[in-house]
Design a protein around this motif. Structure first.
Motif, short mmCIF file in Angstrom:
data_model
loop_
_atom_site.label_atom_id
_atom_site.label_comp_id
_atom_site.label_asym_id
_atom_site.label_seq_id
_atom_site.Cartn_x
_atom_site.Cartn_y
_atom_site.Cartn_z
N VAL A 1 0.83 -1.29 -0.18
CA VAL A 1 -0.10 -0.02 -0.10
C VAL A 1 0.77 1.09 0.05
CG1 VAL A 1 -1.85 1.08 1.25
CG2 VAL A 1 -1.61 -1.09 1.28
N THR B 1 0.78 4.86 0.89
CA THR B 1 0.07 5.88 1.34
C THR B 1 0.54 7.19 1.05
OG1 THR B 1 1.46 6.14 3.51
CG2 THR B 1 -0.13 4.39 3.28
N ARG B 2 -0.32 8.22 1.28
CA ARG B 2 -0.20 9.69 0.86
C ARG B 2 -0.09 10.38 2.18
NH1 ARG B 2 -3.87 7.46 -2.04
NH2 ARG B 2 -5.48 8.37 -0.91
N ARG C 1 -0.72 10.51 6.77
CA ARG C 1 -1.97 10.02 7.69
C ARG C 1 -3.34 9.86 7.11
NH1 ARG C 1 -1.22 13.36 13.37
NH2 ARG C 1 0.59 11.90 13.12
N TYR D 1 -6.67 3.99 4.64
CA TYR D 1 -6.73 3.26 3.17
C TYR D 1 -7.36 1.94 3.39
CZ TYR D 1 -3.14 7.23 2.69
OH TYR D 1 -2.72 8.31 2.86
N ALA E 1 1.97 2.58 11.77
CA ALA E 1 0.75 2.25 11.13
C ALA E 1 -0.17 1.07 11.74
CB ALA E 1 1.14 1.98 9.57
N TYR F 1 -9.01 -1.52 7.11
CA TYR F 1 -8.17 -0.34 6.81
C TYR F 1 -6.74 -0.37 7.15
CZ TYR F 1 -12.82 1.84 5.92
OH TYR F 1 -14.00 2.17 5.57
N TRP G 1 -4.26 2.08 8.30
CA TRP G 1 -4.35 3.33 9.03
C TRP G 1 -3.07 4.11 9.24
CZ3 TRP G 1 -6.97 4.59 14.60
CH2 TRP G 1 -7.19 6.05 14.71
N GLU G 2 -2.60 4.69 8.26
CA GLU G 2 -1.33 5.45 8.14
C GLU G 2 -1.02 6.44 9.35
OE1 GLU G 2 2.27 6.37 8.04
OE2 GLU G 2 2.02 5.08 6.03
N ALA H 1 4.17 10.44 3.09
CA ALA H 1 3.79 9.11 2.46
C ALA H 1 4.58 7.83 2.58
CB ALA H 1 3.93 9.56 1.04
N ARG I 1 3.90 0.70 2.61
CA ARG I 1 3.53 -0.36 3.63
C ARG I 1 3.32 -1.60 2.88
NH1 ARG I 1 5.56 2.42 8.02
NH2 ARG I 1 4.42 4.23 8.52
#
Lengths: 140, 140, 140
Positions: free
Chosen positions: C11, C13-14, C16, C19, C48, C120, C122-123, C128, C131
């Motif tokens: 994944v 992430t961008r 917090r 996703y 995360a 989900y 969760w970042e 970014a 993960r």
């Protein structure tokens, strides 16, 4: 063909703090001979936790302890269950906020942990305790 | 040879509080005939939790409830998702801070829980709800 | 006969936020052909989380974020481990308070989630990150 095995890991704690058990669990996985599979860890207590956290800078774990101590102060007057000491009810709350069981895949004959992940038994009581972790391994 | 079975346990809650389900799960384990194995419990909801906690003094559970009520007060003005009631968003936060699934080894034909561990469905909503737990058993 | 398979979900992430990965995991389950079984997800990081939460109103997830931001403020002076940024130690605490692994039964060829449950990543870091989630499937 899938097989299983079951084990027990005992940890003698010296009071509140983090005790790394990654090595003990990885040793059990290695001895099982499982290349791919699943490891499930269950801590048989209600005032200590199993936690996966950063295994590098020990200050991270000290900060975790600082945060939990501030959030759930020993001797908080909110609590009625005080007969087992000022640190007992906070220990139960810490356990509820974290976990007593973990499920971790096995890959290439070892726990599929990230580079910075360690498995810790987090003792929440201020005194020394003997803690027992049941380990279930499944794989082939 | 390893086998599996799957079951459903339904719990009718009478609003916020702890509902012990250790007996129902242990009964499923007993009926499965598995001597060694793994039980996985999954609660299909986002405003209630599965919690392993002390099964002795009920004051421990009342203190857990006191702590969570103080940490995440019903009607907290922080929350924007208020359309389902003052207790709904706090229930989601409580669920995020605890767990909806548990993995517990089976040993000697029963759940390998510690002496003082009970499995509770913790209802976080103030009104009665029907809650469903899916139970996956694996063993031999 | 019971079989297993193992997979990796990545994944990007961008920063917090939440996703959703339910679709990716359900796709792996579908491809495995397992009608009944167990899916175990393990996130290989310590800043995360993996969280099962309501998949309907996005305001629920924004409120979760609001609550955690208030409980564990970035830049809190309590923390000594500050070398990786103001958001790093809060990310570790958020991870400790939630989970990095989940065990979910498989029923009728798909994850046995409730109607309103989504999975989900969760970042917790503000920047970014890439993960990695290891997915272990077991079933028949």
């Amino acid at each position: 063909m899938l097989r299983q095995s079951q084990h027990e890991v005992n940890v003698a704690t010296r009071g509140r703090g983090f005790y790394m058990i990654t090595g003990e669990i990885d040793e059990l996985v290695r001895k099982s001979g499982f290349k791919t599979g699943l490891a499930t860890l269950h801590l048989q207590h209600t005032s200590a936790s199993l936690l996966i956290q950063e295994n590098a800078d020990p200050e991270v774990r000290r900060d975790l302890e600082r945060f939990f101590s501030r959030l759930i102060p020993d001797g908080d007057r909110l609590f009625q269950h005080t007969c087992e000491g000022d640190d007992d009810m906070p220990a139960h709350v810490r356990t509820a906020l974290t976990a007593v069981n973990l499920g971790i895949p096995i890959a290439d004959g070892q726990l599929a942990l990230g580079n910075w992940q360690g498995i810790y038994l987090w003792e929440h009581r201020t005194h020394a305790h003997r803690r027992r972790v049941v380990v279930h391994l499944l794989g082939e």
